[in-house]
Motif scaffolding. Structure first.
Motif, mmCIF file in Angstrom:
data_model
loop_
_atom_site.group_PDB
_atom_site.id
_atom_site.type_symbol
_atom_site.label_atom_id
_atom_site.label_comp_id
_atom_site.label_asym_id
_atom_site.label_seq_id
_atom_site.Cartn_x
_atom_site.Cartn_y
_atom_site.Cartn_z
ATOM 1 N N ALA A 99 0.835 -1.212 0.000
ATOM 2 C CA ALA A 99 0.000 0.000 0.000
ATOM 3 C C ALA A 99 0.868 1.259 0.000
ATOM 4 O O ALA A 99 0.581 2.220 -0.723
ATOM 5 C CB ALA A 99 -0.937 -0.011 1.206
ATOM 6 N N ILE A 100 1.921 1.249 0.797
ATOM 7 C CA ILE A 100 2.828 2.411 0.812
ATOM 8 C C ILE A 100 3.574 2.491 -0.518
ATOM 9 O O ILE A 100 3.744 3.573 -1.082
ATOM 10 C CB ILE A 100 3.809 2.338 2.000
ATOM 11 C CG1 ILE A 100 3.055 2.428 3.323
ATOM 12 C CG2 ILE A 100 4.843 3.456 1.907
ATOM 13 C CD1 ILE A 100 3.929 2.157 4.556
ATOM 14 N N GLY A 101 4.013 1.351 -1.027
ATOM 15 C CA GLY A 101 4.729 1.323 -2.303
ATOM 16 C C GLY A 101 3.905 1.872 -3.447
ATOM 17 O O GLY A 101 4.449 2.404 -4.417
ATOM 18 N N ALA A 102 2.578 1.768 -3.354
ATOM 19 C CA ALA A 102 1.693 2.300 -4.400
ATOM 20 C C ALA A 102 1.771 3.821 -4.493
ATOM 21 O O ALA A 102 1.345 4.406 -5.489
ATOM 22 C CB ALA A 102 0.253 1.858 -4.147
ATOM 23 N N MET A 103 2.315 4.476 -3.470
ATOM 24 C CA MET A 103 2.459 5.938 -3.499
ATOM 25 C C MET A 103 3.622 6.386 -4.382
ATOM 26 O O MET A 103 3.685 7.550 -4.775
ATOM 27 C CB MET A 103 2.699 6.459 -2.081
ATOM 28 C CG MET A 103 1.567 6.254 -1.150
ATOM 29 S SD MET A 103 2.052 6.873 0.483
ATOM 30 C CE MET A 103 0.569 6.535 1.388
ATOM 31 N N ARG A 104 4.530 5.477 -4.658
ATOM 32 C CA ARG A 104 5.721 5.831 -5.448
ATOM 33 C C ARG A 104 5.319 6.472 -6.770
ATOM 34 O O ARG A 104 4.427 6.001 -7.448
ATOM 35 C CB ARG A 104 6.562 4.594 -5.708
ATOM 36 C CG ARG A 104 7.140 4.011 -4.440
ATOM 37 C CD ARG A 104 7.937 2.810 -4.759
ATOM 38 N NE ARG A 104 9.028 3.268 -5.626
ATOM 39 C CZ ARG A 104 10.205 2.719 -5.701
ATOM 40 N NH1 ARG A 104 10.476 1.667 -5.016
ATOM 41 N NH2 ARG A 104 11.129 3.201 -6.498
#
Length: 179
Positions: free
Chosen positions: A16-21
């Motif tokens: 989920a955090i990686g999707a912010m990249r």
């Protein structure tokens, strides 16, 4: 060798955090494989005896497993650069573990007590030349998005190496927390 003790961030939170990249221009995004919550930075540790003392102290540590509950993103500012991060709730279990790790490292490694306030977070990127016009709306947008909590059953002793673009973190040992 530069060492730190942290909680490794697993999926689904990592994903989920990686999707912010890539969602904000000008950010040097951290590799999702490096996402962690630092409990104690040890700095440069030399000598096999000192490393063994740290290992023994962490092996003896008893604390319950921790649930990482993500909060809104934020920024730390230092030397004209900004570090972009996702906050982690200061739960009683996380604060207890942080205190236990800090005490164990003061006793085993002779480290001074940590004076700065513990701000649990996951670093997700750095910004060399931030644009307030873009940053404020980005923070507002991502603050409203719920992120999944994740249970962390162990803590990790990491070694930090200088990489060509970003640091590389090597897991030296893992220590199970009480389930």
């Amino acid at each position: 060798m530069r060492l730190f003790i942290a909680l490794d961030v697993a999926s689904p939170l990592r994903d989920a955090i990686g999707a912010m990249r890539g969602s904000l221009a000008g950010v040097r995004w951290a590799d999702p494989a490096t996402y962690h919550v630092t409990l104690r930075f040890l700095g440069d540790v030399t000598g096999r005896d000192r490393l063994e003392d740290i290992d023994i102290a962490l092996s003896a540590l008893r604390a319950p497993a921790v649930l990482l509950q993500p909060e809104a993103p934020g920024i730390f500012e230092q030397d004209g650069r900004q570090t972009l991060w996702i906050g982690i709730a200061r739960s009683p279990a996380l604060l207890h573990l942080h205190r236990k790790v800090d005490t164990a490292m003061r006793r085993a490694a002779g480290l001074a007590i940590e004076r700065r306030r513990f701000v649990p977070h996951v670093t997700i990127g750095t910004i060399a030349a931030p644009s307030p016009d873009l940053l404020a709306p980005w923070l507002a947008r991502w603050s409203a998005l719920p992120l999944p909590a994740v249970a962390v059953p162990r803590l990790t002793l990491f070694r930090s190496h200088r990489g060509p673009d970003q640091p590389v973190y090597e897991s030296l040992a893992e220590y199970d927390l009480d389930g």
